[in-house]
Motif scaffolding. Structure first.
Motif, PDB file in Angstrom:
ATOM      1  N   ALA A  12       0.831  -1.202   0.000  1.00 51.18           N
ATOM      2  CA  ALA A  12       0.000   0.000   0.000  1.00 51.18           C
ATOM      3  C   ALA A  12       0.868   1.255   0.000  1.00 51.18           C
ATOM      4  CB  ALA A  12      -0.916  -0.005   1.204  1.00 51.18           C
ATOM      5  N   ARG A  13       0.481   2.225  -0.787  1.00 51.89           N
ATOM      6  CA  ARG A  13       1.126   3.544  -0.880  1.00 51.89           C
ATOM      7  C   ARG A  13       2.574   3.458  -1.339  1.00 51.89           C
ATOM      8  NH1 ARG A  13      -2.991   6.350   0.682  1.00 51.89           N
ATOM      9  NH2 ARG A  13      -4.399   5.341   2.138  1.00 51.89           N
ATOM     10  N   SER A  43     -10.521   3.649  -9.178  1.00 50.29           N
ATOM     11  CA  SER A  43     -10.494   2.319  -8.559  1.00 50.29           C
ATOM     12  C   SER A  43      -9.078   1.734  -8.560  1.00 50.29           C
ATOM     13  CB  SER A  43     -11.445   1.365  -9.284  1.00 50.29           C
ATOM     14  OG  SER A  43     -12.745   1.883  -9.257  1.00 50.29           O
ATOM     15  N   ASP A  44      -8.239   2.145  -9.517  1.00 50.93           N
ATOM     16  CA  ASP A  44      -6.834   1.716  -9.475  1.00 50.93           C
ATOM     17  C   ASP A  44      -6.168   2.234  -8.202  1.00 50.93           C
ATOM     18  OD1 ASP A  44      -6.522   0.302 -11.992  1.00 50.93           O
ATOM     19  OD2 ASP A  44      -6.765   2.239 -12.973  1.00 50.93           O
ATOM     20  N   LEU A  45      -6.470   3.499  -7.841  1.00 51.34           N
ATOM     21  CA  LEU A  45      -5.887   4.058  -6.607  1.00 51.34           C
ATOM     22  C   LEU A  45      -6.414   3.307  -5.386  1.00 51.34           C
ATOM     23  CD1 LEU A  45      -6.013   7.947  -7.114  1.00 51.34           C
ATOM     24  CD2 LEU A  45      -4.340   6.281  -7.927  1.00 51.34           C
ATOM     25  N   SER A  46      -7.716   2.992  -5.395  1.00 44.91           N
ATOM     26  CA  SER A  46      -8.304   2.281  -4.255  1.00 44.91           C
ATOM     27  C   SER A  46      -7.650   0.913  -4.080  1.00 44.91           C
ATOM     28  CB  SER A  46      -9.815   2.119  -4.459  1.00 44.91           C
ATOM     29  OG  SER A  46     -10.426   3.384  -4.575  1.00 44.91           O
ATOM     30  N   TRP A  52     -10.216  -1.073  -0.113  1.00 47.64           N
ATOM     31  CA  TRP A  52     -11.372  -1.972  -0.018  1.00 47.64           C
ATOM     32  C   TRP A  52     -10.987  -3.298   0.660  1.00 47.64           C
ATOM     33  CZ3 TRP A  52     -12.562  -1.157  -5.939  1.00 47.64           C
ATOM     34  CH2 TRP A  52     -12.999   0.167  -6.129  1.00 47.64           C
ATOM     35  N   GLY A  53      -9.720  -3.425   1.097  1.00 42.90           N
ATOM     36  CA  GLY A  53      -9.275  -4.649   1.775  1.00 42.90           C
ATOM     37  C   GLY A  53      -9.223  -5.870   0.863  1.00 42.90           C
ATOM     38  N   LEU A  54      -9.142  -5.662  -0.445  1.00 38.37           N
ATOM     39  CA  LEU A  54      -9.204  -6.778  -1.399  1.00 38.37           C
ATOM     40  C   LEU A  54      -7.900  -6.989  -2.168  1.00 38.37           C
ATOM     41  CD1 LEU A  54     -12.667  -5.824  -3.019  1.00 38.37           C
ATOM     42  CD2 LEU A  54     -12.251  -7.676  -1.394  1.00 38.37           C
ATOM     43  N   THR A  55      -6.934  -6.086  -1.973  1.00 34.89           N
ATOM     44  CA  THR A  55      -5.756  -6.080  -2.835  1.00 34.89           C
ATOM     45  C   THR A  55      -4.851  -7.274  -2.571  1.00 34.89           C
ATOM     46  OG1 THR A  55      -5.860  -3.673  -2.767  1.00 34.89           O
ATOM     47  CG2 THR A  55      -3.823  -4.648  -3.626  1.00 34.89           C
ATOM     48  N   GLN A  56      -4.309  -7.840  -3.649  1.00 38.47           N
ATOM     49  CA  GLN A  56      -3.313  -8.904  -3.541  1.00 38.47           C
ATOM     50  C   GLN A  56      -2.019  -8.399  -4.182  1.00 38.47           C
ATOM     51  OE1 GLN A  56      -4.902 -12.719  -4.969  1.00 38.47           O
ATOM     52  NE2 GLN A  56      -6.954 -12.023  -4.437  1.00 38.47           N
ATOM     53  N   TYR A  57      -1.008  -8.146  -3.329  1.00 36.98           N
ATOM     54  CA  TYR A  57       0.265  -7.609  -3.824  1.00 36.98           C
ATOM     55  C   TYR A  57       1.199  -8.735  -4.210  1.00 36.98           C
ATOM     56  CZ  TYR A  57      -1.378  -3.285  -1.634  1.00 36.98           C
ATOM     57  OH  TYR A  57      -2.122  -2.190  -1.287  1.00 36.98           O
ATOM     58  N   PRO A  58       2.144  -8.519  -5.137  1.00 37.57           N
ATOM     59  CA  PRO A  58       2.242  -7.300  -5.954  1.00 37.57           C
ATOM     60  C   PRO A  58       1.085  -7.215  -6.944  1.00 37.57           C
ATOM     61  CG  PRO A  58       3.832  -8.944  -6.697  1.00 37.57           C
ATOM     62  CD  PRO A  58       3.187  -9.506  -5.483  1.00 37.57           C
ATOM     63  N   VAL A  59       0.700  -5.983  -7.265  1.00 38.85           N
ATOM     64  CA  VAL A  59      -0.417  -5.795  -8.192  1.00 38.85           C
ATOM     65  C   VAL A  59      -0.002  -4.854  -9.329  1.00 38.85           C
ATOM     66  CG1 VAL A  59      -1.375  -3.947  -6.726  1.00 38.85           C
ATOM     67  CG2 VAL A  59      -2.824  -5.063  -8.439  1.00 38.85           C
ATOM     68  N   ILE A  60      -0.274  -5.304 -10.543  1.00 41.49           N
ATOM     69  CA  ILE A  60      -0.180  -4.418 -11.710  1.00 41.49           C
ATOM     70  C   ILE A  60      -1.588  -3.876 -11.942  1.00 41.49           C
ATOM     71  CG2 ILE A  60       0.244  -4.249 -14.197  1.00 41.49           C
ATOM     72  CD1 ILE A  60       2.241  -6.534 -13.963  1.00 41.49           C
ATOM     73  N   LYS A 110     -18.813 -15.133  -9.222  1.00 43.57           N
ATOM     74  CA  LYS A 110     -17.468 -15.623  -9.501  1.00 43.57           C
ATOM     75  C   LYS A 110     -16.708 -14.691 -10.458  1.00 43.57           C
ATOM     76  CE  LYS A 110     -17.721 -19.859  -7.529  1.00 43.57           C
ATOM     77  NZ  LYS A 110     -19.107 -19.918  -7.085  1.00 43.57           N
ATOM     78  N   ALA A 111     -17.241 -13.515 -10.728  1.00 46.72           N
ATOM     79  CA  ALA A 111     -16.571 -12.582 -11.650  1.00 46.72           C
ATOM     80  C   ALA A 111     -15.167 -12.264 -11.127  1.00 46.72           C
ATOM     81  CB  ALA A 111     -17.385 -11.305 -11.798  1.00 46.72           C
ATOM     82  N   GLU A 112     -14.197 -12.250 -12.041  1.00 43.20           N
ATOM     83  CA  GLU A 112     -12.804 -11.994 -11.657  1.00 43.20           C
ATOM     84  C   GLU A 112     -12.394 -10.597 -12.112  1.00 43.20           C
ATOM     85  OE1 GLU A 112     -10.276 -15.093 -13.191  1.00 43.20           O
ATOM     86  OE2 GLU A 112     -11.716 -16.647 -12.600  1.00 43.20           O
ATOM     87  N   PRO A 113     -12.166  -9.691 -11.148  1.00 44.72           N
ATOM     88  CA  PRO A 113     -11.705  -8.351 -11.536  1.00 44.72           C
ATOM     89  C   PRO A 113     -10.310  -8.402 -12.153  1.00 44.72           C
ATOM     90  CG  PRO A 113     -12.595  -8.355  -9.304  1.00 44.72           C
ATOM     91  CD  PRO A 113     -12.414  -9.801  -9.719  1.00 44.72           C
ATOM     92  N   THR A 114     -10.085  -7.494 -13.090  1.00 42.35           N
ATOM     93  CA  THR A 114      -8.819  -7.450 -13.834  1.00 42.35           C
ATOM     94  C   THR A 114      -7.608  -7.219 -12.930  1.00 42.35           C
ATOM     95  OG1 THR A 114     -10.082  -6.605 -15.705  1.00 42.35           O
ATOM     96  CG2 THR A 114      -7.699  -6.248 -15.776  1.00 42.35           C
ATOM     97  N   ILE A 115      -7.821  -6.510 -11.795  1.00 40.01           N
ATOM     98  CA  ILE A 115      -6.657  -6.117 -10.978  1.00 40.01           C
ATOM     99  C   ILE A 115      -6.728  -6.650  -9.541  1.00 40.01           C
ATOM    100  CG2 ILE A 115      -6.115  -4.099 -12.375  1.00 40.01           C
ATOM    101  CD1 ILE A 115      -7.500  -2.355 -10.239  1.00 40.01           C
ATOM    102  N   ILE A 116      -7.569  -7.670  -9.313  1.00 36.78           N
ATOM    103  CA  ILE A 116      -7.587  -8.336  -7.992  1.00 36.78           C
ATOM    104  C   ILE A 116      -7.282  -9.811  -8.230  1.00 36.78           C
ATOM    105  CG2 ILE A 116      -8.930  -8.904  -5.932  1.00 36.78           C
ATOM    106  CD1 ILE A 116     -10.645  -6.412  -6.505  1.00 36.78           C
ATOM    107  N   GLY A 117      -6.118 -10.254  -7.768  1.00 39.48           N
ATOM    108  CA  GLY A 117      -5.689 -11.635  -8.012  1.00 39.48           C
ATOM    109  C   GLY A 117      -5.364 -11.890  -9.474  1.00 39.48           C
TER     110      GLY A 117
END
Ligand SMILES: [Zn+2]
Ligand SMILES: [Zn+2]
Length: 346
Positions: A12-13, A43-46, A52-60, A110-117
């Motif tokens: 984060a940050r 939403s990229d910044l979020s 949103w507590g959903l991020t999986q790092y590292p993230v592109i 089951k939708a998969e967001p482009t930038i989560i996982g």
């Protein structure tokens, strides 16, 4: 092994840095797209900051990608190598639940967001299920098309979902990245359009996007002057406003529809809903068929995001620009210089 190079944050940050990942084999129903342009969305910044507590790092990050198909699995239908497509918030969904079978793939559990996982479009290539790679109309200006794929569909889908009519009077609250597109769509839809903005200094620009009248979104007395005049009110801001007064702008049976991710709970007085039989609702982006309809409509009516371009290797400057609230009105990262990736793919 196959690698894709892009720009990733490791926490984060943190600033984005050049990063390569092993893609594994291409799925039978997947396409791989060489990215030419990718919009930068709030939403990229979020996601970068894990708000949103959903991020999986590292993230592109990057979920408004435009580019050409360079590889595809054996089960891909109706697309071809070299075809130009857009990829938005989602890259996959289950394809067999009720929502997927009725075209509302964006509501699939089951939708998969482009930038989560999954790694997104601030990279040389990005992968998606072919259903979620939306062909771009040939007449659409591709250098500014990216923001249509998330911002555009988010404000367009409600016009379809709730049957907004050309005779309706539509209000748009917040004239930023989403709002300036909502004004253009509602105007081309045939509606009378009212813009609610906190910055009346940009009134001329706002009229240029299609607003017939402009009202201060921060002044309750001004909001109440247009009471009982709107059929549909689209809220694109992510900060709390005077919801009671905004609800009063609706006529009986009117709907206030929220697409801005306001983190604080909305304080909605029940009396404002009961009297006049009003509705408050929300929605996330849109399904693939509605995305294709939106792109077609945008091309036909020359609807385009107003964008500022940054080269991809200035991604951290672009993020700081957006975070400071300076974007007019959306930011697009240009991938044209292939040396931007820092790390070469192997
Ligand atoms: Zn599904
Ligand atoms: Zn977005």
């Amino acid at each position: 092994m196959t690698y894709i190079s892009g720009w990733a944050a490791r926490g984060a940050r943190q600033k984005l840095e050049p990063y390569s990942y092993d893609t594994g084999p291409l799925g039978l129903e997947e396409v791989e797209v060489a990215v030419e342009y990718c919009g930068l969305c709030h939403s990229d910044l979020s996601i970068l900051n894990n708000e949103w507590g959903l991020t999986q790092y590292p993230v592109i990050p990057g979920h408004e990608a435009v580019g050409r198909i360079v590889a595809m699995g054996d089960q891909v239908k109706s697309l071809k190598i070299g075809q130009r497509v857009g990829i938005g918030w989602n890259v996959n969904s289950c394809m067999h639940c009720h929502e997927c079978l009725t075209g509302a793939h964006n509501l699939c559990s089951k939708a998969e967001p482009t930038i989560i996982g999954h790694h997104g479009g601030f990279a040389e290539r990005v992968r998606a299920h072919w259903i979620w790679a939306i062909p771009l109309p040939g007449t659409l200006e591709i250098s500014s098309a990216g923001p249509l794929l998330c911002g555009g569909i988010t404000v367009f889908a409600p016009l379809i979902a709730f049957g907004v009519k050309p005779t309706d009077r539509v209000g748009v609250v917040g004239i930023g990245g989403l709002g300036h597109l909502a004004l253009q769509f509602a105007h081309a839809w045939g509606c009378e359009v009212t813009a609610f903005s906190s910055n009346l200094a940009k009134a001329e620009e706002v009229r240029g996007f299609g607003a017939h009248r402009i009202v201060s979104s921060r002044n309750s007395a001004e909001i109440l002057k247009v009471a009982n005049s709107l059929d549909f009110l689209l809220v694109t801001v992510n900060t709390p406003l005077d919801w009671t007064s905004l609800l009063k702008t609706l006529r009986p049976n009117g709907r206030m529809h929220v697409v801005g991710a306001v983190l604080e709970p909305l304080a909605i007085p029940a009396f404002e809903l009961i009297m006049g039989q009003k509705t408050v609702s929300g929605s996330p982006t849109g399904g693939p068929a509605v995305m294709a309809t939106m792109l077609d409509f945008a091309a036909r009516h020359h609807i385009a995001p107003q964008v500022e371009h940054f080269p991809l290797n200035k991604i951290n400057d672009a993020i700081a620009h957006l975070a400071a609230g300076k974007a007019r009105y959306r930011v697009v990262l240009d991938h044209v210089d292939r040396t931007d990736f820092g790390v070469r793919s192997i």
